[in-house]
Scaffold this motif. Structure first.
Motif, mmCIF file in Angstrom:
data_model
loop_
_atom_site.group_PDB
_atom_site.id
_atom_site.type_symbol
_atom_site.label_atom_id
_atom_site.label_comp_id
_atom_site.label_asym_id
_atom_site.label_seq_id
_atom_site.Cartn_x
_atom_site.Cartn_y
_atom_site.Cartn_z
ATOM 1 N N ARG A 196 0.638 -1.274 -0.049
ATOM 2 C CA ARG A 196 -0.036 0.195 0.018
ATOM 3 C C ARG A 196 0.736 1.225 -0.095
ATOM 4 O O ARG A 196 0.273 2.367 0.024
ATOM 5 N N ALA A 208 0.616 -8.303 -7.542
ATOM 6 C CA ALA A 208 -0.590 -9.123 -7.616
ATOM 7 C C ALA A 208 -0.332 -10.586 -7.075
ATOM 8 O O ALA A 208 -1.170 -11.258 -6.247
ATOM 9 N N LYS A 241 0.524 -10.224 -3.106
ATOM 10 C CA LYS A 241 -0.648 -10.130 -2.383
ATOM 11 C C LYS A 241 -1.780 -11.504 -2.494
ATOM 12 O O LYS A 241 -2.421 -11.562 -1.625
ATOM 13 N N ARG A 247 -14.844 -10.384 -0.125
ATOM 14 C CA ARG A 247 -13.546 -10.393 0.035
ATOM 15 C C ARG A 247 -12.978 -11.532 -0.322
ATOM 16 O O ARG A 247 -12.021 -11.782 -1.106
ATOM 17 N N LEU A 259 -12.846 -11.796 -3.990
ATOM 18 C CA LEU A 259 -11.654 -10.719 -4.469
ATOM 19 C C LEU A 259 -10.162 -11.473 -4.221
ATOM 20 O O LEU A 259 -9.344 -11.061 -4.932
ATOM 21 N N SER A 296 -11.799 -10.444 -10.635
ATOM 22 C CA SER A 296 -11.746 -9.153 -9.917
ATOM 23 C C SER A 296 -12.506 -7.970 -10.398
ATOM 24 O O SER A 296 -13.447 -7.451 -9.664
ATOM 25 N N GLY A 331 -8.498 1.697 0.421
ATOM 26 C CA GLY A 331 -6.982 1.222 0.542
ATOM 27 C C GLY A 331 -7.094 -0.363 0.969
ATOM 28 O O GLY A 331 -6.378 -1.036 0.548
ATOM 29 N N ALA A 332 -8.353 -0.791 1.800
ATOM 30 C CA ALA A 332 -8.533 -1.995 2.033
ATOM 31 C C ALA A 332 -8.838 -2.836 0.914
ATOM 32 O O ALA A 332 -8.031 -3.928 0.670
ATOM 33 N N LEU A 370 -7.425 -2.485 -2.081
ATOM 34 C CA LEU A 370 -5.961 -2.643 -2.914
ATOM 35 C C LEU A 370 -5.226 -3.418 -2.123
ATOM 36 O O LEU A 370 -4.084 -3.651 -2.425
ATOM 37 N N THR A 371 -5.438 -3.940 -0.949
ATOM 38 C CA THR A 371 -4.677 -4.938 -0.173
ATOM 39 C C THR A 371 -5.037 -6.429 -0.942
ATOM 40 O O THR A 371 -4.352 -7.265 -0.375
ATOM 41 N N THR A 372 -6.040 -6.416 -1.351
ATOM 42 C CA THR A 372 -6.407 -7.576 -2.093
ATOM 43 C C THR A 372 -5.626 -7.924 -3.397
ATOM 44 O O THR A 372 -5.082 -6.794 -4.071
ATOM 45 N N PRO A 373 -5.822 -8.939 -4.091
ATOM 46 C CA PRO A 373 -5.070 -9.168 -5.511
ATOM 47 C C PRO A 373 -5.574 -8.361 -6.372
ATOM 48 O O PRO A 373 -5.114 -8.289 -7.544
ATOM 49 N N ALA A 374 -6.774 -7.794 -6.264
ATOM 50 C CA ALA A 374 -7.491 -6.833 -7.366
ATOM 51 C C ALA A 374 -6.461 -5.605 -7.638
ATOM 52 O O ALA A 374 -6.146 -4.862 -6.561
#
Lengths: 327, 253
Positions: free
Chosen positions: A60, A80, A83, A108, A111, B3, B86-87, B89-93
């Motif tokens: 981030r 990617a 993550k 979630r 995703l 995604s 922000g949360a 964007l912490t996933t692989p998306a």
């Protein structure tokens, strides 16, 4: 969920991470490693750079220099892929207010790449692990701070990642909830690597295999607590309750260890006094203190080696760093 | 791609489950209904060189400036304010998947709003009877106009997304979108209206002004004239704005 066939030696590696905001250096030369299945505590006072480091590891925030790898993948070059092995719960744990717990976790899970036929199963399992089953249909906006934290942790567990980064996971929780989260974290040992940022020392001490201590954006100590204790607090004290004077005790301990110090702490009553004896780090008298005192004819009620807690280690590490900065 | 699909479905669901979307839609239909009603009244009194549907499309900048910022302001600015972007964007998306999913959701909503406008000509034709004036339904203008709005909406919505990515305040995002769309919509007309005498030094502006005449493009489309220039303008403008939005999101705190 992507899964590497060969398991890397390290779950996570930070190599000389530095982050600068103009003239301000938030973190500098942060280097550490976390092995698979290891639980590591990330300690430091407010503003030490814990959250900045975690945000860089979570992809981030871009580091000014240095390299971070998650399960062998570079966070900056292959975000990617990195993550896919990672779950991150930020400090304030932002959640969408307009979703219900189950809806949020299902979103979630999808995703995070959980297979469609596994989504429901994984969501149920995570809710069960975090004791959320009875509240699956509740709107997140109506949840207390404690339950919001649980939703954040359930989200982190969803895709069974290799590494979990938790930024202050028990902040705002009541003692029962803290115990529940501690048990949950302990149950993850060996299954996934966990890096917990916290300034609650007792929490880290009880859960973590190893600690990393940050101060002013730099690592000032890292290792197992017993190693750090040896390194940072080599002169361990002994608490002695005996019926004698300070001068008598001092004479005896000096005979065993010339560098020892002795001071009276308090009168216990009926002629008994509590003393604190500090022996030099490699003194052979450590193991013979009780027998030596008794054989010298002293009436001894208690001899106990003082165990330095993580709080002492933390204070010693940050004090040492502050002294070095001043000089 | 997964995604994008997951996020698009989530965005559409969130959009259409929100009362603000329904309130905005009601406002939109009220606005166009009033314009259409007055256009029918005007046509019934005196024969006009335009149909009621054409009259509504001439007022296209009004819903563009009043309604579109209300749709775009929530998608990124609101999520940035709450920290949920922000949360996400912490996933692989990827940031691209997030931005394009949100963009597509708002764009589809905008197009659905305009398609729903067709109810007015249909109701008017039914109520007044086709024998009164066959031009009341005016299907060609309606189809061409909506096709143009779908095309130009790519740029207009992407401008809203870009504005939303630069701030954490939905209100400020709406204001920035309003100003940008106002500039884009009226600048062509204003530049075109410059007097030629004594303003020769501004002559170089004539060509860009011709490219930016949004209402003119709409009229061309509604008349069945499809020029490649506006198509290229709106598509490249959209790609540029979305690219900048992705960059803004990737570097946002």
């Amino acid at each position: 969920m992507a899964d590497n066939v060969t398991q890397p030696e390290l779950a996570l590696e930070a190599n000389r991470l530095t982050k600068r905001y103009g003239a301000l250096t938030a973190i500098e030369d942060i280097t550490f490693k976390v092995g698979p299945g290891e639980i590591v505590g990330f300690l430091g006072p407010n503003g030490a750079g814990k959250s900045t480091t975690l945000r860089i590891l979570a992809g981030r925030l871009l580091a000014t220099s240095g390299r971070a790898t998650i399960w062998g993948e570079s966070v900056a070059l292959e975000p990617a892929k990195a993550k896919q092995h990672l779950a991150y719960m930020p400090e304030n744990n932002p959640l969408p207010e307009d979703l219900r717990i189950r809806e949020y976790l299902e979103l979630r899970a999808r995703l995070k790449g959980v297979d469609e036929d596994q989504v429901e199963l994984r969501v149920d399992q995570s809710m069960h692990d975090c004791d959320l089953q009875g509240r699956a249909g509740m709107l997140i906006a109506h949840l207390s701070k404690g339950f919001r934290q649980r939703v954040g942790i359930a989200d982190a567990l969803l895709a069974e990642p290799k590494i979990i980064l938790l930024d202050e996971p028990t902040i705002g929780l009541d003692p029962h909830q803290i115990l529940g989260i501690r048990d949950l974290l302990r149950s993850l040992r060996g299954k996934m690597a966990v890096l917990i940022s916290s300034h609650i020392l007792a929490e880290v001490e009880q859960v973590c295999d190893r600690v990393i201590i940050l101060n002013r954006g730099r690592i000032v100590a890292q290792g197992r607590t017993d190693e750090l204790r040896r390194d940072l607090l080599p002169s361990r004290g002994h608490r002695v309750v005996a019926a004698c004077t300070l001068a008598e005790l001092e004479r005896l301990t000096r005979a065993m260890d010339t560098q020892s110090t002795c001071r009276e702490v308090r009168m216990v009553g009926d002629g008994w006094c509590e003393f604190r004896i500090t022996l030099s780090p490699d003194s052979p008298a450590r193991d013979q203190l009780l027998s030596s005192l008794v054989s010298a004819g002293l009436r001894v009620r208690e001899v106990a080696e003082e165990q330095a807690g993580l709080e002492d280690i933390f204070l010693a590490a940050t004090r040492r760093d502050n002294r070095e900065v001043r000089t | 791609m997964r995604s994008f699909r997951v996020l698009l479905l989530h965005e559409l669901r969130s959009t259409w489950l929100s009362w603000t979307t329904w309130a905005t839609w009601a406002l939109f239909l009220s606005l166009l209904g009033i314009i259409h009603w007055y256009a029918i009244l005007a046509c019934s009194r005196t024969p006009m060189p335009w149909t009621p549907t054409e009259a509504v499309f001439r007022w296209f900048p009004l819903p563009l400036l009043c309604i579109l910022p209300l749709l775009t302001m929530r998608s990124l600015a609101e999520e940035r304010r709450a920290g949920t972007l922000g949360a996400l964007l912490t996933t692989p998306a990827s940031a691209l998947a997030v931005v394009t999913a949100k963009f597509t959701s708002v764009w589809l909503t905008w197009v659905i709003f305009w398609i729903s406008f067709a109810i007015f000509p249909a109701v008017a034709a039914q109520a007044l009877g086709a024998s009164t004036d066959p031009r009341i339904l005016d299907g060609v203008t309606l189809g061409g106009g909506i096709a143009f709005i779908a095309l130009s909406g790519l740029l207009h919505v992407s401008i809203g997304m870009l504005c939303g990515s630069r701030t954490r305040s939905p209100g400020l995002a709406a204001l920035m979108t309003f100003i940008c769309l106002l500039g884009l919509t009226v600048s062509g007309g204003l530049l075109d209206a410059l007097p030629s005498d004594g303003w020769e030094w501004l002559g170089w502006l004539k060509e860009p002004a011709d490219h930016l005449r949004t209402v003119g493009h709409l009229e061309d489309f509604a008349s069945g004239i499809i020029d490649s220039q506006p198509v290229v303008l709106y598509l490249t403008g959209c790609a540029l704005c979305l690219g900048l939005t992705v960059l803004a999101i990737e570097t946002a705190d």
